[in-house]
Design an enzyme around this catalytic site. Sequence first.
Site, PDB file in Angstrom:
ATOM      1  N   LYS A  30     -11.445  -5.212  -4.908  1.00 40.38           N
ATOM      2  CA  LYS A  30     -12.195  -3.803  -5.165  1.00 40.38           C
ATOM      3  C   LYS A  30     -11.450  -2.701  -5.470  1.00 40.38           C
ATOM      4  O   LYS A  30     -11.990  -1.671  -5.548  1.00 40.38           O
ATOM      5  CB  LYS A  30     -12.666  -4.031  -3.804  1.00 40.38           C
ATOM      6  CG  LYS A  30     -12.297  -4.031  -3.099  1.00 40.38           C
ATOM      7  CD  LYS A  30     -13.558  -3.956  -1.787  1.00 40.38           C
ATOM      8  CE  LYS A  30     -13.494  -4.215  -0.190  1.00 40.38           C
ATOM      9  NZ  LYS A  30     -12.554  -3.748   0.728  1.00 40.38           N
ATOM     10  N   LYS A  48       0.694  -0.986   0.089  1.00 40.51           N
ATOM     11  CA  LYS A  48      -0.085  -0.334  -0.179  1.00 40.51           C
ATOM     12  C   LYS A  48       0.673   1.001  -0.271  1.00 40.51           C
ATOM     13  O   LYS A  48       0.521   2.447  -0.738  1.00 40.51           O
ATOM     14  CB  LYS A  48      -0.819   0.253   1.836  1.00 40.51           C
ATOM     15  CG  LYS A  48      -2.236  -0.841   0.589  1.00 40.51           C
ATOM     16  CD  LYS A  48      -3.433  -0.101   1.444  1.00 40.51           C
ATOM     17  CE  LYS A  48      -4.620  -0.954   1.755  1.00 40.51           C
ATOM     18  NZ  LYS A  48      -5.487  -1.123   2.692  1.00 40.51           N
ATOM     19  N   LYS A 107      -4.329 -11.147  -6.338  1.00 37.16           N
ATOM     20  CA  LYS A 107      -5.715 -11.463  -6.334  1.00 37.16           C
ATOM     21  C   LYS A 107      -7.087 -10.712  -6.705  1.00 37.16           C
ATOM     22  O   LYS A 107      -6.390  -8.884  -6.686  1.00 37.16           O
ATOM     23  CB  LYS A 107      -5.799 -11.372  -5.120  1.00 37.16           C
ATOM     24  CG  LYS A 107      -5.733  -9.944  -4.179  1.00 37.16           C
ATOM     25  CD  LYS A 107      -6.044 -10.519  -2.349  1.00 37.16           C
ATOM     26  CE  LYS A 107      -6.051  -8.699  -2.501  1.00 37.16           C
ATOM     27  NZ  LYS A 107      -7.022  -8.413  -0.583  1.00 37.16           N
TER      28      LYS A 107
HETATM   29  P1  AMP Z   1     -10.699  -6.013   2.254  1.00 38.32           P
HETATM   30  O1  AMP Z   1     -11.518  -6.152   1.416  1.00 38.32           O
HETATM   31  O2  AMP Z   1      -9.761  -6.378   2.220  1.00 38.32           O
HETATM   32  O3  AMP Z   1     -11.646  -5.480   3.449  1.00 38.32           O
HETATM   33  O4  AMP Z   1     -10.807  -8.364   2.316  1.00 38.32           O
HETATM   34  C1  AMP Z   1     -11.736  -8.287   3.182  1.00 38.32           C
HETATM   35  C2  AMP Z   1     -12.064  -9.760   3.394  1.00 38.32           C
HETATM   36  O5  AMP Z   1     -11.991 -10.800   1.982  1.00 38.32           O
HETATM   37  C3  AMP Z   1     -10.621 -10.777   4.424  1.00 38.32           C
HETATM   38  O6  AMP Z   1     -10.562 -11.484   5.365  1.00 38.32           O
HETATM   39  C4  AMP Z   1      -9.470 -10.950   2.950  1.00 38.32           C
HETATM   40  O7  AMP Z   1      -8.464 -11.765   3.082  1.00 38.32           O
HETATM   41  C5  AMP Z   1     -10.949 -11.523   1.530  1.00 38.32           C
HETATM   42  N1  AMP Z   1     -10.567 -11.400   0.311  1.00 38.32           N
HETATM   43  C6  AMP Z   1     -10.715  -9.911  -0.051  1.00 38.32           C
HETATM   44  N2  AMP Z   1      -9.951 -10.435  -1.702  1.00 38.32           N
HETATM   45  C7  AMP Z   1      -9.998 -11.913  -1.242  1.00 38.32           C
HETATM   46  C8  AMP Z   1      -9.652 -12.777  -2.663  1.00 38.32           C
HETATM   47  N3  AMP Z   1      -9.381 -12.043  -4.180  1.00 38.32           N
HETATM   48  N4  AMP Z   1      -9.582 -13.628  -1.976  1.00 38.32           N
HETATM   49  C9  AMP Z   1     -10.204 -14.381  -0.873  1.00 38.32           C
HETATM   50  N5  AMP Z   1     -10.438 -14.092  -0.589  1.00 38.32           N
HETATM   51  C10 AMP Z   1     -10.443 -12.382  -0.355  1.00 38.32           C
END
Ligand code: AMP
Length: 338
Positions: free
Chosen positions: A205, A120, A202
């Site tokens: 969003k 980041k 990965k």
């Molecule tokens: P975040 O969008 O970073 O707040 O992630 C929220 C949750 O979604 C966390 O537990 C991440 O590990 C999971 N997560 C985010 N992106 C992925 C992805 N591409 N595949 C699997 N889990 C994800």
Amino acid sequence: MQGEIKTSKKPVIFSGIQPSGRLTVGNYIGSLRNFKLLEDNYNSLYCVVDMHAITVRQDPTELRRNISELAALYLAVGLDPNKNILYCQSHVPAHAELAWVLNCFTYMGELQRMTQYKDKSAKHVDNINAGLFTYPVLMAADILLYQTDVVPVGADQKQHLEIARDIAVRFNNIYGDVLVVPEPYIPKLGAKILSLKDPLRKMSKSDPEDTFIGMLDSPDMIRKKMKRAVTDSDARIKYDPENKPGVSNLMSILSILTGRGIDAIEADYAGKGYGVLKAEAAEACIEALAPIQAEHKRWMADQAELNRVLKDGAERASRIAARTMAKVRKKVGLAPLF
Ligand code: AMP
Ligand code: TRP
């Protein structure tokens, strides 16, 4: 209001998602979906971590919108607000309070090693703020505040979970058994759904629109994005994440959302082209997301009820958090409350 967490013996789950954009099928498969699957066997808290979101610059109006959208999604995947505590992080000031204390038990060197911080700060060179650096400490506070046993997350959060455990163990070594040391719950399949355009990264969003399937995307959009997903030139449908990451990613999505095993998919699609796999993966997403989208729309149209759920959640969470904070204050020697 339903039973308090204190009075029942079920293990405690805590997890959070940042309201920093539209959720993807990666978020759904890696985390949200598992929340619902775990609902009956745990006392669970699911948090909209808005304080984490501001570690990168946010537009206030958009952030508020994203907070509502995410809270509505928690409900739309079927999480029962009576069985689970659903709330916003900033509504419970104890998160920030414990984070401060834990900052004093975390080393600069540990935080410097965090890969999310490195990524980041490379991405936001003009805003490498202290909050971004101490992000994992706030996350540790989120978890430790509720004496959490299990934390369901995607694979990218493993390192943050490890530092949360290290902080808890360090604190306990000094003050006795004050904090429960949490375990991660990372799904075997789907812990890392990959970008449709660059299957070595990965799905995220915060990446460009054509790299992810949004949980609220229309069927047409889903079909279009899937059709353009990057695969390879080998033209065999085989699960081989190392050599065929794009194809294996589509197979994982299809497998998880339909409940069909990877072996069965390989057998069913033998000799067929990638076009068929993409089309079926798209339909699997559309089918899995349709009921969630309908419920989401219903919740978004009833902001008063949504706010009521979040207020009730924050009150219940605050009561549990206060117990841990009282212990921590006492152990550390902060000024006693009168
Ligand atoms: P975040 O969008 O970073 O707040 O992630 C929220 C949750 O979604 C966390 O537990 C991440 O590990 C999971 N997560 C985010 N992106 C992925 C992805 N591409 N595949 C699997 N889990 C994800
Ligand atoms: N850091 C997590 C992510 O980016 C979100 C998060 C914040 C979280 N606090 C948490 C996840 C506590 C699990 C438990 O995905």
